[in-house]
Design a protein around this motif. Structure first.
Motif, PDB file in Angstrom:
ATOM      1  N   ALA A  59       1.077  -1.138   0.394  1.00 37.09           N
ATOM      2  CA  ALA A  59       0.157   0.191   0.477  1.00 37.09           C
ATOM      3  C   ALA A  59       0.874   1.505   0.176  1.00 37.09           C
ATOM      4  CB  ALA A  59      -1.130   0.095   0.947  1.00 37.09           C
ATOM      5  N   LEU A  60       0.939   2.026  -1.496  1.00 32.96           N
ATOM      6  CA  LEU A  60       1.433   3.669  -0.884  1.00 32.96           C
ATOM      7  C   LEU A  60       0.555   4.420  -0.830  1.00 32.96           C
ATOM      8  CD1 LEU A  60       3.043   2.930  -4.673  1.00 32.96           C
ATOM      9  CD2 LEU A  60       3.505   2.503  -2.370  1.00 32.96           C
ATOM     10  N   THR A  61       1.385   5.330   0.306  1.00 33.83           N
ATOM     11  CA  THR A  61       0.331   6.552   0.367  1.00 33.83           C
ATOM     12  C   THR A  61       1.825   7.849   0.492  1.00 33.83           C
ATOM     13  OG1 THR A  61       1.231   6.818   2.953  1.00 33.83           O
ATOM     14  CG2 THR A  61      -0.667   6.334   2.254  1.00 33.83           C
ATOM     15  N   ARG A  62       1.335   8.987  -0.219  1.00 34.66           N
ATOM     16  CA  ARG A  62       1.764  10.248  -0.307  1.00 34.66           C
ATOM     17  C   ARG A  62       1.618  11.931  -0.181  1.00 34.66           C
ATOM     18  NH1 ARG A  62       4.346  10.627  -6.676  1.00 34.66           N
ATOM     19  NH2 ARG A  62       6.259  12.082  -6.334  1.00 34.66           N
ATOM     20  N   SER A  63       2.036  11.959   0.718  1.00 35.04           N
ATOM     21  CA  SER A  63       1.903  14.150   0.814  1.00 35.04           C
ATOM     22  C   SER A  63       1.390  14.188   0.272  1.00 35.04           C
ATOM     23  CB  SER A  63       3.128  14.595   1.788  1.00 35.04           C
ATOM     24  OG  SER A  63       4.085  15.020   0.524  1.00 35.04           O
ATOM     25  N   ARG A  64       0.257  15.743   0.041  1.00 30.17           N
ATOM     26  CA  ARG A  64      -0.203  16.399  -1.092  1.00 30.17           C
ATOM     27  C   ARG A  64       0.420  16.639  -1.930  1.00 30.17           C
ATOM     28  NH1 ARG A  64      -5.508  18.938   1.461  1.00 30.17           N
ATOM     29  NH2 ARG A  64      -6.111  17.220   2.821  1.00 30.17           N
ATOM     30  N   ASP A  65       1.839  17.683  -1.414  1.00 31.47           N
ATOM     31  CA  ASP A  65       2.604  17.728  -2.322  1.00 31.47           C
ATOM     32  C   ASP A  65       3.689  17.243  -2.995  1.00 31.47           C
ATOM     33  OD1 ASP A  65       4.731  17.600  -0.215  1.00 31.47           O
ATOM     34  OD2 ASP A  65       5.569  19.433   0.744  1.00 31.47           O
ATOM     35  N   GLY A  66       3.884  16.200  -2.812  1.00 30.18           N
ATOM     36  CA  GLY A  66       4.517  15.169  -3.615  1.00 30.18           C
ATOM     37  C   GLY A  66       5.612  14.663  -2.851  1.00 30.18           C
ATOM     38  N   ALA A  67       6.197  15.438  -2.009  1.00 29.39           N
ATOM     39  CA  ALA A  67       7.625  15.560  -1.118  1.00 29.39           C
ATOM     40  C   ALA A  67       7.635  14.170  -0.445  1.00 29.39           C
ATOM     41  CB  ALA A  67       7.763  16.733  -0.384  1.00 29.39           C
ATOM     42  N   SER A  68       6.880  13.638  -0.001  1.00 33.69           N
ATOM     43  CA  SER A  68       7.139  12.222   0.591  1.00 33.69           C
ATOM     44  C   SER A  68       5.766  11.171   0.857  1.00 33.69           C
ATOM     45  CB  SER A  68       7.869  12.884   1.667  1.00 33.69           C
ATOM     46  OG  SER A  68       6.360  13.400   2.787  1.00 33.69           O
ATOM     47  N   GLY A  69       6.758   9.532   1.353  1.00 35.48           N
ATOM     48  CA  GLY A  69       5.584   9.498   0.944  1.00 35.48           C
ATOM     49  C   GLY A  69       6.108   7.366   1.906  1.00 35.48           C
ATOM     50  N   VAL A  70       4.804   7.000   2.075  1.00 34.41           N
ATOM     51  CA  VAL A  70       5.497   5.363   2.883  1.00 34.41           C
ATOM     52  C   VAL A  70       4.802   4.608   2.170  1.00 34.41           C
ATOM     53  CG1 VAL A  70       4.824   4.112   5.051  1.00 34.41           C
ATOM     54  CG2 VAL A  70       5.078   6.809   4.933  1.00 34.41           C
ATOM     55  N   ALA A  71       5.648   3.348   2.312  1.00 40.12           N
ATOM     56  CA  ALA A  71       5.515   1.623   1.183  1.00 40.12           C
ATOM     57  C   ALA A  71       4.941   1.015   2.561  1.00 40.12           C
ATOM     58  CB  ALA A  71       5.679   1.647   0.019  1.00 40.12           C
ATOM     59  N   THR A  72       3.622   0.347   2.982  1.00 37.11           N
ATOM     60  CA  THR A  72       3.973  -0.586   3.650  1.00 37.11           C
ATOM     61  C   THR A  72       3.799  -1.835   2.862  1.00 37.11           C
ATOM     62  OG1 THR A  72       2.722   1.094   4.640  1.00 37.11           O
ATOM     63  CG2 THR A  72       2.642  -1.119   5.460  1.00 37.11           C
ATOM     64  N   PHE A  73       4.965  -3.016   2.866  1.00 38.10           N
ATOM     65  CA  PHE A  73       4.791  -3.969   2.766  1.00 38.10           C
ATOM     66  C   PHE A  73       3.769  -5.097   3.354  1.00 38.10           C
ATOM     67  CE2 PHE A  73       7.414  -1.443   0.824  1.00 38.10           C
ATOM     68  CZ  PHE A  73       8.176  -2.027  -0.843  1.00 38.10           C
ATOM     69  N   VAL A  74       2.879  -5.812   3.133  1.00 32.77           N
ATOM     70  CA  VAL A  74       2.608  -7.217   4.195  1.00 32.77           C
ATOM     71  C   VAL A  74       2.806  -8.203   3.338  1.00 32.77           C
ATOM     72  CG1 VAL A  74       0.362  -7.818   5.539  1.00 32.77           C
ATOM     73  CG2 VAL A  74       0.743  -5.483   4.974  1.00 32.77           C
ATOM     74  N   PHE A  75       3.736  -9.315   4.395  1.00 33.57           N
ATOM     75  CA  PHE A  75       3.435 -10.682   3.332  1.00 33.57           C
ATOM     76  C   PHE A  75       3.291 -11.653   4.639  1.00 33.57           C
ATOM     77  CE2 PHE A  75       7.027  -8.027   2.581  1.00 33.57           C
ATOM     78  CZ  PHE A  75       7.936  -9.239   1.292  1.00 33.57           C
ATOM     79  N   ALA A  76       2.181 -12.355   4.044  1.00 27.38           N
ATOM     80  CA  ALA A  76       1.361 -13.394   4.400  1.00 27.38           C
ATOM     81  C   ALA A  76       2.079 -14.139   4.951  1.00 27.38           C
ATOM     82  CB  ALA A  76      -0.353 -13.169   4.162  1.00 27.38           C
ATOM     83  N   ALA A  77       2.396 -15.174   5.988  1.00 29.36           N
ATOM     84  CA  ALA A  77       2.707 -16.168   5.699  1.00 29.36           C
ATOM     85  C   ALA A  77       4.048 -16.521   4.851  1.00 29.36           C
ATOM     86  CB  ALA A  77       2.014 -17.327   5.481  1.00 29.36           C
ATOM     87  N   PRO A  78       5.601 -15.371   4.849  1.00 36.06           N
ATOM     88  CA  PRO A  78       6.176 -15.884   3.948  1.00 36.06           C
ATOM     89  C   PRO A  78       7.548 -16.916   4.418  1.00 36.06           C
ATOM     90  CG  PRO A  78       6.421 -14.166   5.865  1.00 36.06           C
ATOM     91  CD  PRO A  78       5.740 -14.092   6.390  1.00 36.06           C
ATOM     92  N   SER A  79       8.229 -17.252   2.715  1.00 37.56           N
ATOM     93  CA  SER A  79       8.378 -18.719   3.555  1.00 37.56           C
ATOM     94  C   SER A  79       9.599 -18.160   4.241  1.00 37.56           C
ATOM     95  CB  SER A  79       9.439 -18.894   1.823  1.00 37.56           C
ATOM     96  OG  SER A  79       7.748 -18.752   1.346  1.00 37.56           O
ATOM     97  N   ILE A  80       9.807 -17.142   4.779  1.00 33.53           N
ATOM     98  CA  ILE A  80      11.475 -16.759   5.236  1.00 33.53           C
ATOM     99  C   ILE A  80      11.266 -17.650   6.596  1.00 33.53           C
ATOM    100  CG2 ILE A  80      11.114 -15.221   6.455  1.00 33.53           C
ATOM    101  CD1 ILE A  80      14.517 -15.464   5.068  1.00 33.53           C
TER     102      ILE A  80
END
Length: 142
Positions: A48-69
């Motif tokens: 999931a990605l979110t970005r600030s209104r001015d486009g200068a920053s953002g966050v990517a959130t990764f969710v791994f369901a039952a990862p092999s690791i």
């Protein structure tokens, strides 16, 4: 600290094929996600990605369901972060958390914070490669 502001969009990348077994990264891999350097995580996360209104920053959130690791980490070493590796180099984050249900590992959540338009653009280039390599689709949520 996460960027402030309402997200302008919340796109998500979702898996279109089942996970494979853990494998070492090879020269033919164009992009990969790794929790231990050099070991590709085959399970595909929801991103999931979110970005600030001015486009200068953002966050990517990764969710791994039952990862092999979870199955192999004791043999391979400890999870030291999440590494996004492609032909341009490596992006990384240490904001990685294992989530447990009834005392057993259930999923891994990782956050990658982008503090500039340059970092956002670099991350999007990685995600475009990763999505293409793993047959992922892009869904824009309102």
């Amino acid at each position: 600290a996460a960027p402030r502001g309402r997200p302008t969009s919340a796109p998500r990348f979702a898996a279109a094929r089942p996970a494979l077994s853990l494998r070492p990264r090879t020269a033919v891999d164009a992009s990969s996600l790794q929790f231990i350097r050099g070991i590709t995580e085959p399970s595909i996360p929801e991103v999931a990605l979110t970005r600030s209104r001015d486009g200068a920053s953002g966050v990517a959130t990764f969710v791994f369901a039952a990862p092999s690791i979870f199955d192999a980490s004791s043999d391979l070493g400890d999870i030291t972060g999440m590494y996004m590796v492609d032909d341009e180099g490596e992006l990384s984050t240490v904001d990685v958390q294992a989530k447990f249900v009834n005392g057993k590992p259930d999923r891994i959540e990782a956050k990658y914070v982008m503090r500039s338009a340059f970092e956002w653009d670099r991350f999007m280039r990685f995600m475009e490669r990763y999505a293409e390599d793993n047959e992922l689709g892009f869904n824009k949520k309102d």
